[in-house]
Design a protein around this motif. Structure first.
Motif, mmCIF file in Angstrom:
data_model
loop_
_atom_site.group_PDB
_atom_site.id
_atom_site.type_symbol
_atom_site.label_atom_id
_atom_site.label_comp_id
_atom_site.label_asym_id
_atom_site.label_seq_id
_atom_site.Cartn_x
_atom_site.Cartn_y
_atom_site.Cartn_z
ATOM 1 N N ASP A 74 42.918 -46.130 33.049
ATOM 2 C CA ASP A 74 43.452 -45.589 31.804
ATOM 3 C C ASP A 74 44.297 -46.663 31.122
ATOM 4 O OD1 ASP A 74 44.123 -43.912 29.768
ATOM 5 O OD2 ASP A 74 45.165 -42.428 30.998
ATOM 6 N N GLU A 75 43.753 -47.252 30.085
ATOM 7 C CA GLU A 75 44.399 -48.346 29.357
ATOM 8 C C GLU A 75 44.940 -49.421 30.308
ATOM 9 O OE1 GLU A 75 46.888 -47.283 26.124
ATOM 10 O OE2 GLU A 75 45.806 -45.437 25.693
ATOM 11 N N THR A 97 43.540 -39.708 28.233
ATOM 12 C CA THR A 97 44.231 -39.495 29.503
ATOM 13 C C THR A 97 43.897 -38.124 30.072
ATOM 14 O OG1 THR A 97 46.017 -40.979 28.883
ATOM 15 C CG2 THR A 97 46.507 -39.372 30.584
ATOM 16 N N GLN A 118 47.670 -44.427 33.189
ATOM 17 C CA GLN A 118 48.189 -45.126 32.018
ATOM 18 C C GLN A 118 49.522 -45.804 32.312
ATOM 19 O OE1 GLN A 118 48.104 -42.731 28.523
ATOM 20 N NE2 GLN A 118 48.873 -44.352 27.213
#
Ligand SMILES: Nc1ncnc2c1ncn2[C@@H]1O[C@H](COP(=O)(O)OP(=O)(O)OP(=O)(O)O)[C@@H](O)[C@H]1O
Ligand SMILES: [Mg+2]
Lengths: 282, 323
Positions: free
Chosen positions: B170-171, B54, B94
């Motif tokens: 992000d993810e 991140t 995220q």
């Protein structure tokens, strides 16, 4: 990867038409950003469930206070010939500005933590627009609540200021200016603290001090010595005095301009601070 | 080309990171990270919790300043030319970044308006994206009422409103069900096919394997491995054919024949009737089958297995933990 691309390629509509068919947006000016962002925050006005608590809370408080402190109007320090509601309501408007300002700050920390602010910060827009948009929207929302309080005061509690309609409008202007400037103070604090749970108690204490160590509920003369000294320099007292004078009809340019000027100075100092620490925090 | 845009030898490197470090107090979230991503490709960034994924994404999307080192996105420096970078990127962080008080549609319209679209244009773009992400039915509902997966899809849609050249994810599939994951993968593939460059962080190895052209593994802020999925798998050992036979005698005979054809079979530890034959590629499956035939052995089972990225990942993290 290769096999996968082939399989996904067939028969689905293109998401983005590259090239001239779909040009990238050209970006928006700062005024557009501010109006779009304040419009976003003002959308809560469409939702009664979001608006009602803000409107009802001060009215409820007014009901309680006007009953509890009614006896003050019989004491010697109280200006003769003035009803308690005419004394109380202007102060109430001004004090509701504190909680409105605090709400701005808390809303900002909440959004900083839920990611939407991160999205704005990853976009080609000015960071300041986000704060200015919120400031405008929150001041307008505070104005709506204050107007509701004035109307309820007049219809239910017999608020009938000697200053008439203009006096009441003056009170509203002062209260909105105060909520505007306190909003910036709290936004600066929240951009710096970044956590709602840190901002809440500080704001709560500040709220309490500004409110009760002032002439909001009782005349300054009725307070004990040390508290009286503090209460008479409390900026809140200044704004309240001005609001009262206006509603009593003692209107001159100075009465209105002094508190507005103070508010402008507060904003001139805190807004750049807020924007700067907001830009830095992530 | 605008000022500050350089056209040097790395014409096609859309993301360039050199010697990037970021410290938070005494924590080195990133430590001397260098990488580059070519135009139109997908880089998968793998790492455990706290690896620094991140942090890297936030620096590249200009939300964080690096402590040391340089990073350029779409030809612009992330520190010096932040605005130019932000014009060209889309970020799906995220944690979903949507305005919960607005409807899904209004969220997208808001973003489009801020990017400069007119009212009608913004509404059209919003509807188009809602359609793609199968949110049309929920378009006018407040985002607060969305499920986690819907919110994630709305978030991804929001980062695509401006048709970014470079996309940071992000993810993106954390918390999605398998069907939604597949759907999102297909969207990403589609974007890449249309020329977008993607940097994607994930904890799911199959996701990196499926989507990424190259993979970088981060551990404690440092790059511990990088390469294509194939290269990383190569490190974890060979591909295997395992053949199950009926009798011990057949095992012996087959082993002999296989040795003669230059392979090196070994009986499985757990089951004496299973022969594990390391091979170079899948064409050698035929060699194994012919060997059993020549040995006159009856095949009870046959399997071919590539090493999974999990094997690689475990091995790498084991060695980096030891270090
Ligand atoms: N704002 C911050 N302040 C202090 N430390 C931070 C901050 N942000 C990240 N860190 C630390 O930096 C390291 C890397 O964090 P980062 O969030 O980049 O990891 P990650 O790979 O994204 O992990 P996850 O898979 O859990 O999302 C962690 O040790 C984290 O505690
Ligand atoms: Mg992370």
């Amino acid at each position: 990867m290769s096999t996968v691309t082939e399989q996904a390629a067939e028969g689905r509509p293109a998401i983005d038409e590259p090239g001239p068919a779909a040009p990238r947006y050209q970006g928006s000016g700062i005024l557009r950003q501010i109006s779009v962002l304040s419009g976003r925050s003002l959308r809560v006005l469409r939702d009664p469930a979001m608006v009602l608590p803000g409107v009802l809370e001060p009215i409820l408080m007014l009901t309680v206070f006007s009953q509890v402190f009614k006896s003050v109007s019989q004491t010697s320090a109280f200006p003769p010939g003035v009803s308690y509601i005419d004394f109380l309501l202007p102060a109430f408007l001004v004090t509701s500005a504190v909680s409105a300002g605090l709400k701005s700050g808390v809303a900002l920390t909440t959004e900083m933590n839920n990611g939407i602010i991160a999205r704005f910060r990853s976009m080609p827009i000015h960071t300041g627009s986000v704060l200015v948009g919120r400031s405008i929207a929150d001041t307008a929302l505070a104005g709506v609540n204050m107007l509701a309080l004035l109307v309820a005061g007049a219809l239910v509690f017999g608020f009938d200021p000697a200053g008439g309609f203009l006096g009441a409008a003056g009170c509203l202007a002062i209260a909105m200016a105060l909520s505007w400037s306190l909003g910036w103070v709290f936004m600066a604090m929240s951009a710096w603290l970044r956590r709602p749970e840190a901002l809440q108690p500080i704001g709560g204490i500040l709220n309490l001090v500004l409110l009760f160590a002032s002439n909001a509920f009782v005349p300054v003369e009725g307070l004990p010595g040390w508290l009286r000294t503090f209460a008479s320099v409390n900026p809140m007292s200044q704004a309240i005095t001005a609001a009262r004078d206006l509603s009593m009809g003692e209107v001159d340019a100075g009465t209105l301009l002094a508190p507005l000027g103070i508010c402008a100075v507060i904003v001139a100092i805190t807004a750049p601070l807020a924007i700067r620490s907001f830009r830095r925090s992530a | 080309m605008k000022d500050g845009r350089t056209k040097d030898k790395h014409v096609d490197a859309v993301i360039e990171v050199a010697g990037l470090s970021k410290t938070f107090g005494s924590v080195a979230a990133l430590d001397d990270v260098s990488l580059s991503v070519q135009k139109g490709s997908v880089l998968g960034l793998l790492g455990h919790n706290g690896a620094g994924k991140t942090t890297l994404v936030n620096i590249l999307s200009t939300l964080l300043r690096p402590s040391r080192g340089r990073a350029r996105v779409a030809g612009f420096d992330v520190v010096g030319d932040g605005v130019e970078v932000r014009r060209r990127i889309g970020l799906t962080g995220q944690y979903a970044a949507v305005d919960e008080t607005l409807s899904g549609r209004d969220n997208l319209i808001l973003i489009a308006r801020l990017l400069g679209a007119g009212r009608a244009e913004a509404a059209a773009r919003a509807d188009e994206l809602l359609e793609i992400f199968q949110l049309s039915d929920a378009a006018r509902r407040r985002a607060k009422t969305y499920s986690g997966g819907m919110r994630r899809r709305l978030d991804l849609a929001a980062s695509l409103v401006g048709r970014p050249d470079v996309l940071f994810l992000d993810e993106p599939t954390t918390g999605l069900d398998p069907v939604a994951r597949r759907g999102l993968w297909q969207v990403v593939e589609r974007l890449v096919k249309d020329g977008a460059t993607v940097l994607l962080t994930t904890q799911y190895l199959d996701e990196a394997d499926y989507l990424a052209d190259s993979i970088t593994v981060l551990a404690k802020g440092r790059i511990v491995a990088s390469g294509t999925a194939e290269e990383l798998k190569g490190r974890a050992g060979s591909r295997n054919v395992s053949v199950t036979l009926r009798t011990d005698e057949a095992v012996l005979r087959t082993t002999e024949v296989l040795r003669r054809s230059g392979l090196d079979p070994a009986p499985d530890d757990e089951d004496g009737l299973v022969l594990i034959v390391p091979v170079h590629d899948s064409t050698e499956i035929a060699t194994v089958v012919r060997a059993t035939d020549e040995a006159g052995a009856d095949i009870a089972g046959l399997a071919y297995a590539e090493p999974t990225l999990d094997d690689v990942y475990m091995a790498l993290n084991h060695s980096s933990a030891v270090r």
